[in-house]
Design a protein around this motif. Structure first.
Motif, PDB file in Angstrom:
ATOM      1  N   THR A   1       0.858  -1.182   0.000  1.00 32.30           N
ATOM      2  CA  THR A   1       0.000   0.000   0.000  1.00 32.30           C
ATOM      3  C   THR A   1       0.897   1.234   0.000  1.00 32.30           C
ATOM      4  O   THR A   1       2.115   1.104  -0.073  1.00 32.30           O
ATOM      5  CB  THR A   1      -0.961  -0.051   1.206  1.00 32.30           C
ATOM      6  OG1 THR A   1      -1.875   1.028   1.134  1.00 32.30           O
ATOM      7  CG2 THR A   1      -0.230  -0.006   2.539  1.00 32.30           C
ATOM      8  N   ASP A   2       0.282   2.440   0.017  1.00 31.72           N
ATOM      9  CA  ASP A   2       1.138   3.625   0.188  1.00 31.72           C
ATOM     10  C   ASP A   2       0.825   4.278   1.529  1.00 31.72           C
ATOM     11  O   ASP A   2      -0.162   3.918   2.199  1.00 31.72           O
ATOM     12  CB  ASP A   2       1.042   4.579  -1.018  1.00 31.72           C
ATOM     13  CG  ASP A   2      -0.275   5.348  -1.117  1.00 31.72           C
ATOM     14  OD1 ASP A   2      -0.903   5.627  -0.076  1.00 31.72           O
ATOM     15  OD2 ASP A   2      -0.671   5.682  -2.248  1.00 31.72           O
ATOM     16  N   THR A   3       1.663   5.237   1.924  1.00 29.05           N
ATOM     17  CA  THR A   3       1.555   5.793   3.278  1.00 29.05           C
ATOM     18  C   THR A   3       0.171   6.411   3.544  1.00 29.05           C
ATOM     19  O   THR A   3      -0.384   6.232   4.629  1.00 29.05           O
ATOM     20  CB  THR A   3       2.650   6.863   3.482  1.00 29.05           C
ATOM     21  OG1 THR A   3       2.744   7.644   2.285  1.00 29.05           O
ATOM     22  CG2 THR A   3       4.001   6.236   3.754  1.00 29.05           C
TER      23      THR A   3
ATOM     24  N   GLY B   1       2.598   8.407  -4.192  1.00 27.87           N
ATOM     25  CA  GLY B   1       2.994   9.191  -5.377  1.00 27.87           C
ATOM     26  C   GLY B   1       3.740   8.374  -6.422  1.00 27.87           C
ATOM     27  O   GLY B   1       4.283   7.295  -6.141  1.00 27.87           O
ATOM     28  N   GLU B   2       3.760   8.942  -7.624  1.00 32.04           N
ATOM     29  CA  GLU B   2       4.316   8.258  -8.804  1.00 32.04           C
ATOM     30  C   GLU B   2       5.783   7.851  -8.628  1.00 32.04           C
ATOM     31  O   GLU B   2       6.222   6.859  -9.217  1.00 32.04           O
ATOM     32  CB  GLU B   2       4.146   9.193 -10.021  1.00 32.04           C
ATOM     33  CG  GLU B   2       4.555   8.621 -11.362  1.00 32.04           C
ATOM     34  CD  GLU B   2       3.578   7.589 -11.939  1.00 32.04           C
ATOM     35  OE1 GLU B   2       2.371   7.627 -11.626  1.00 32.04           O
ATOM     36  OE2 GLU B   2       4.050   6.729 -12.712  1.00 32.04           O
ATOM     37  N   THR B   3       6.551   8.597  -7.813  1.00 34.24           N
ATOM     38  CA  THR B   3       7.986   8.287  -7.708  1.00 34.24           C
ATOM     39  C   THR B   3       8.214   6.896  -7.107  1.00 34.24           C
ATOM     40  O   THR B   3       9.279   6.314  -7.286  1.00 34.24           O
ATOM     41  CB  THR B   3       8.747   9.325  -6.851  1.00 34.24           C
ATOM     42  OG1 THR B   3       8.015   9.499  -5.645  1.00 34.24           O
ATOM     43  CG2 THR B   3       8.913  10.640  -7.572  1.00 34.24           C
TER      44      THR B   3
ATOM     45  N   GLY C   1      -4.150   3.188  -5.117  1.00 32.04           N
ATOM     46  CA  GLY C   1      -4.505   3.685  -6.444  1.00 32.04           C
ATOM     47  C   GLY C   1      -3.702   2.978  -7.521  1.00 32.04           C
ATOM     48  O   GLY C   1      -3.128   1.900  -7.294  1.00 32.04           O
ATOM     49  N   GLY C   2      -3.652   3.613  -8.688  1.00 30.64           N
ATOM     50  CA  GLY C   2      -2.977   3.002  -9.829  1.00 30.64           C
ATOM     51  C   GLY C   2      -1.494   2.788  -9.610  1.00 30.64           C
ATOM     52  O   GLY C   2      -0.907   1.833 -10.147  1.00 30.64           O
ATOM     53  N   VAL C   3      -0.862   3.658  -8.821  1.00 28.34           N
ATOM     54  CA  VAL C   3       0.574   3.499  -8.569  1.00 28.34           C
ATOM     55  C   VAL C   3       0.829   2.200  -7.820  1.00 28.34           C
ATOM     56  O   VAL C   3       1.646   1.365  -8.229  1.00 28.34           O
ATOM     57  CB  VAL C   3       1.118   4.727  -7.775  1.00 28.34           C
ATOM     58  CG1 VAL C   3       2.459   4.419  -7.146  1.00 28.34           C
ATOM     59  CG2 VAL C   3       1.211   5.930  -8.698  1.00 28.34           C
TER      60      VAL C   3
ATOM     61  N   PRO D   1      -8.615  -1.549  -5.364  1.00 29.10           N
ATOM     62  CA  PRO D   1      -8.381  -0.171  -5.824  1.00 29.10           C
ATOM     63  C   PRO D   1      -9.046   0.867  -4.919  1.00 29.10           C
ATOM     64  O   PRO D   1     -10.212   0.707  -4.542  1.00 29.10           O
ATOM     65  CB  PRO D   1      -9.021  -0.153  -7.216  1.00 29.10           C
ATOM     66  CG  PRO D   1     -10.062  -1.226  -7.183  1.00 29.10           C
ATOM     67  CD  PRO D   1      -9.558  -2.283  -6.252  1.00 29.10           C
ATOM     68  N   THR D   2      -8.319   1.945  -4.594  1.00 27.85           N
ATOM     69  CA  THR D   2      -8.885   2.960  -3.687  1.00 27.85           C
ATOM     70  C   THR D   2      -9.023   4.339  -4.312  1.00 27.85           C
ATOM     71  O   THR D   2      -9.455   5.266  -3.641  1.00 27.85           O
ATOM     72  CB  THR D   2      -8.043   3.072  -2.399  1.00 27.85           C
ATOM     73  OG1 THR D   2      -6.744   3.557  -2.752  1.00 27.85           O
ATOM     74  CG2 THR D   2      -7.922   1.751  -1.665  1.00 27.85           C
ATOM     75  N   THR D   3      -8.601   4.534  -5.579  1.00 26.41           N
ATOM     76  CA  THR D   3      -8.896   5.808  -6.256  1.00 26.41           C
ATOM     77  C   THR D   3      -9.966   5.540  -7.312  1.00 26.41           C
ATOM     78  O   THR D   3     -10.145   4.392  -7.752  1.00 26.41           O
ATOM     79  CB  THR D   3      -7.654   6.402  -6.964  1.00 26.41           C
ATOM     80  OG1 THR D   3      -7.208   5.479  -7.964  1.00 26.41           O
ATOM     81  CG2 THR D   3      -6.531   6.698  -5.992  1.00 26.41           C
ATOM     82  N   LEU D   4     -10.640   6.632  -7.729  1.00 31.21           N
ATOM     83  CA  LEU D   4     -11.661   6.461  -8.769  1.00 31.21           C
ATOM     84  C   LEU D   4     -11.010   5.926 -10.040  1.00 31.21           C
ATOM     85  O   LEU D   4     -11.537   5.024 -10.694  1.00 31.21           O
ATOM     86  CB  LEU D   4     -12.358   7.811  -9.016  1.00 31.21           C
ATOM     87  CG  LEU D   4     -13.494   7.798 -10.037  1.00 31.21           C
ATOM     88  CD1 LEU D   4     -14.601   6.808  -9.668  1.00 31.21           C
ATOM     89  CD2 LEU D   4     -14.098   9.208 -10.197  1.00 31.21           C
TER      90      LEU D   4
HETATM   91  N1  LIG Z   1      -2.409  -0.606 -15.306  1.00 35.88           N
HETATM   92  C1  LIG Z   1      -3.227   0.136 -16.025  1.00 35.88           C
HETATM   93  O1  LIG Z   1      -3.977  -0.356 -16.871  1.00 35.88           O
HETATM   94  C2  LIG Z   1      -3.261   1.623 -15.789  1.00 35.88           C
HETATM   95  C3  LIG Z   1      -4.258   2.412 -16.369  1.00 35.88           C
HETATM   96  C4  LIG Z   1      -4.291   3.774 -16.076  1.00 35.88           C
HETATM   97  C5  LIG Z   1      -3.349   4.336 -15.218  1.00 35.88           C
HETATM   98  N2  LIG Z   1      -2.382   3.540 -14.671  1.00 35.88           N
HETATM   99  C6  LIG Z   1      -1.367   4.098 -13.754  1.00 35.88           C
HETATM  100  O2  LIG Z   1      -2.046   4.541 -12.581  1.00 35.88           O
HETATM  101  C7  LIG Z   1      -1.227   5.522 -11.951  1.00 35.88           C
HETATM  102  C8  LIG Z   1      -2.101   6.642 -11.444  1.00 35.88           C
HETATM  103  O3  LIG Z   1      -3.009   6.095 -10.503  1.00 35.88           O
HETATM  104  P1  LIG Z   1      -3.879   7.023  -9.541  1.00 35.88           P
HETATM  105  O4  LIG Z   1      -4.408   8.144 -10.323  1.00 35.88           O
HETATM  106  O5  LIG Z   1      -4.803   6.121  -8.821  1.00 35.88           O
HETATM  107  O6  LIG Z   1      -2.765   7.678  -8.582  1.00 35.88           O
HETATM  108  P2  LIG Z   1      -2.113   7.230  -7.188  1.00 35.88           P
HETATM  109  O7  LIG Z   1      -2.091   5.782  -7.039  1.00 35.88           O
HETATM  110  O8  LIG Z   1      -0.826   7.967  -7.101  1.00 35.88           O
HETATM  111  O9  LIG Z   1      -3.119   7.843  -6.134  1.00 35.88           O
HETATM  112  C9  LIG Z   1      -3.291   9.237  -6.089  1.00 35.88           C
HETATM  113  C10 LIG Z   1      -3.178   9.775  -4.671  1.00 35.88           C
HETATM  114  O10 LIG Z   1      -4.383   9.469  -3.967  1.00 35.88           O
HETATM  115  C11 LIG Z   1      -4.072   8.886  -2.701  1.00 35.88           C
HETATM  116  N3  LIG Z   1      -5.193   8.000  -2.381  1.00 35.88           N
HETATM  117  C12 LIG Z   1      -5.439   6.768  -2.863  1.00 35.88           C
HETATM  118  N4  LIG Z   1      -6.620   6.324  -2.421  1.00 35.88           N
HETATM  119  C13 LIG Z   1      -7.137   7.285  -1.631  1.00 35.88           C
HETATM  120  C14 LIG Z   1      -8.354   7.421  -0.912  1.00 35.88           C
HETATM  121  N5  LIG Z   1      -9.293   6.467  -0.959  1.00 35.88           N
HETATM  122  N6  LIG Z   1      -8.568   8.557  -0.193  1.00 35.88           N
HETATM  123  C15 LIG Z   1      -7.619   9.565  -0.193  1.00 35.88           C
HETATM  124  N7  LIG Z   1      -6.458   9.494  -0.869  1.00 35.88           N
HETATM  125  C16 LIG Z   1      -6.222   8.369  -1.584  1.00 35.88           C
HETATM  126  C17 LIG Z   1      -2.748   8.203  -2.915  1.00 35.88           C
HETATM  127  O11 LIG Z   1      -2.065   8.039  -1.712  1.00 35.88           O
HETATM  128  C18 LIG Z   1      -2.045   9.188  -3.846  1.00 35.88           C
HETATM  129  O12 LIG Z   1      -1.442  10.203  -3.103  1.00 35.88           O
HETATM  130  C19 LIG Z   1      -0.192   5.975 -12.958  1.00 35.88           C
HETATM  131  O13 LIG Z   1       1.068   5.482 -12.602  1.00 35.88           O
HETATM  132  C20 LIG Z   1      -0.661   5.334 -14.260  1.00 35.88           C
HETATM  133  O14 LIG Z   1       0.413   5.006 -15.122  1.00 35.88           O
HETATM  134  C21 LIG Z   1      -2.334   2.210 -14.928  1.00 35.88           C
END
Ligand SMILES: NC(=O)c1ccc[n+]([C@@H]2O[C@H](COP(=O)([O-])OP(=O)(O)OC[C@H]3O[C@@H](n4cnc5c(N)ncnc54)[C@H](O)[C@@H]3O)[C@@H](O)[C@H]2O)c1
Length: 369
Positions: free
Chosen positions: A43-45, A74-76, A106-108, A130-133
């Motif tokens: 997971t992330d922090t 974050g992405e890093t 999320g996606g990261v 998954p926890t982001t939209l």
């Molecule tokens: N594998 C695939 O098919 C595919 C498709 C599209 C994008 N991606 C990848 O997904 C990544 C982007 O994913 P993302 O937009 O989810 O970003 P992310 O995973 O960085 O999440 C965004 C931020 O939201 C925070 N967060 C996550 N869930 C939360 C919650 N429920 N409440 C509050 N904060 C929360 C995270 O800690 C982070 O700071 C990119 O690296 C992209 O390349 C992959």
């Protein structure tokens, strides 16, 4: 409300379960779908602080030994180095072939943890939570995993389908606005690719989605996940129709690259890319102008107004170069996913001259406002 979608194709078969409150039962669902005695919960922090305890408790209650591994948000963190550190921690924890990875984030996190699962002992199971939209409507499904390299995003990776995807829309309300808009851009893309009915529903739900109304959010997640499931089932390894999911992303990725990653929010860049693709479809496929206008108004209604980021003087050539350098580009042309109407997909190869002309027109129109 509970929705169960099924992905099937190229030797894989798994369920995507979408239900409010699902996080509470992650443990029993992971135990049932993997049979693992031990898991690495990656997971992330930020997500760890919000949901880590609840998920770890649920896993322990189901008799699964949990090894919690949290990376910086974050992405890093989606890097070769962090994946190496995670793999070492997985071996120190004694994970074996029958054990699994739980990707909570999320996606990261989904891409990073999925990649570690793909290569650890030549592949162990992964459950995506998954926890982001964006992750709920797109990245958690379809098996694309990977990390970034200094020269570009997702340059090292593998297809590794999850054993299950467990989606709980109740985790979304606290998502930062920027991340919410990123997800909404993917929701809009999915409706445009899906059907006239999906576009109509999204038009009706736009204001409620901006206010994060739970019922509208649930409908949007089910619609977009349903589209993704259908497309990746038909084309698990991206040899054909799966390219349609790139709608709006060809120019969108170029805008992000030219502006510098993180400068233009992903959602705004994708929305710009959709606007461009819609106008291109009008010019080269004869798509109805009303269809272009409808897509533009829906993006506006979702808070995805034009970023204006790509229209500075001289940016047009940079955008062309970035599109040609994209790993999805073929030879000297740039391939676009276009839609001549709702759900009517057609790929289009744009050569340099066509692209230059349309980008110039688009940039001029955008800067006129
Ligand atoms: N594998 C695939 O098919 C595919 C498709 C599209 C994008 N991606 C990848 O997904 C990544 C982007 O994913 P993302 O937009 O989810 O970003 P992310 O995973 O960085 O999440 C965004 C931020 O939201 C925070 N967060 C996550 N869930 C939360 C919650 N429920 N409440 C509050 N904060 C929360 C995270 O800690 C982070 O700071 C990119 O690296 C992209 O390349 C992959």
């Amino acid at each position: 409300m509970i929705e169960s979608l099924h992905v099937v194709g190229s030797g894989c078969s798994y369920d995507v379960t979408i239900a409010e409150g699902l996080l509470e039962s992650v443990g029993e669902r992971v135990a049932a779908s993997t049979g693992a005695g031990r898991v690495a919960m990656v997971t992330d922090t930020t997500v760890d602080a919000l949901f880590g305890d609840a998920v770890a408790r649920s896993l322990t209650a189901a008799g699964v030994e949990v090894h919690r591994m949290s990376v910086e948000a974050g992405e890093t963190s989606k890097s070769w180095k962090v994946s190496g550190l995670l793999l070492e921690r997985m071996s120190e924890a004694g994970l074996r072939r029958g054990d699994a990875v739980v990707a909570l984030g999320g996606g990261v996190v989904g891409d990073l943890a999925g990649f570690c699962a793909a290569v650890y002992m030549r592949g162990i199971g992964v459950i995506q939570v998954p926890t982001t939209l964006l992750a709920q409507v797109d990245s958690s499904m379809g098996g694309k995993t990977g990390v970034d390299l200094p020269r570009g995003k997702n340059l090292a990776g593998a297809f590794h389908q999850p054993l299950a995807v467990l989606t709980d829309p109740c985790v979304l309300p606290g998502l930062p606005e920027r991340e919410w808009l990123s997800g909404l851009a993917e929701v809009a893309k999915s409706a445009f690719l899906d059907s006239a009915a999906a576009v109509e529903q999204l038009e009706a739900d736009a204001a409620a989605l901006l206010a994060r109304d739970p019922e509208a959010v649930y409908r949007a997640v089910v619609m977009a996940a349903g589209l993704k499931v259908r497309v990746v089932s038909a084309d698990p390894l991206e040899g054909g129709i799966r390219e349609s999911l790139n709608y709006g992303h060809t120019l969108g990725h170029a805008i992000e690259a030219v502006a510098g990653y993180g400068v233009v929010p992903h959602g705004r860049a994708v929305a710009d890319g959709i606007r461009f693709a819609a106008r291109l479809a009008q010019e080269v496929l004869g798509a109805d102008a009303a269809w272009t206008a409808r897509q533009e108004s829906l993006l506006d209604a979702l808070g995805l107004s034009p970023s204006g980021a790509a229209c500075g003087v001289g940016d047009e050539a940079g955008l062309r170069r970035a599109m040609a350098a994209d790993k999805k580009a073929r030879s000297s042309t740039v391939r676009f996913a276009l839609l001549s109407g709702p759900g009517v997909y057609q790929p289009f190869e744009a050569d340099e001259a066509v692209l230059a002309e349309h980008l110039r027109e688009w940039c001029a129109a955008e800067s006129r406002g």
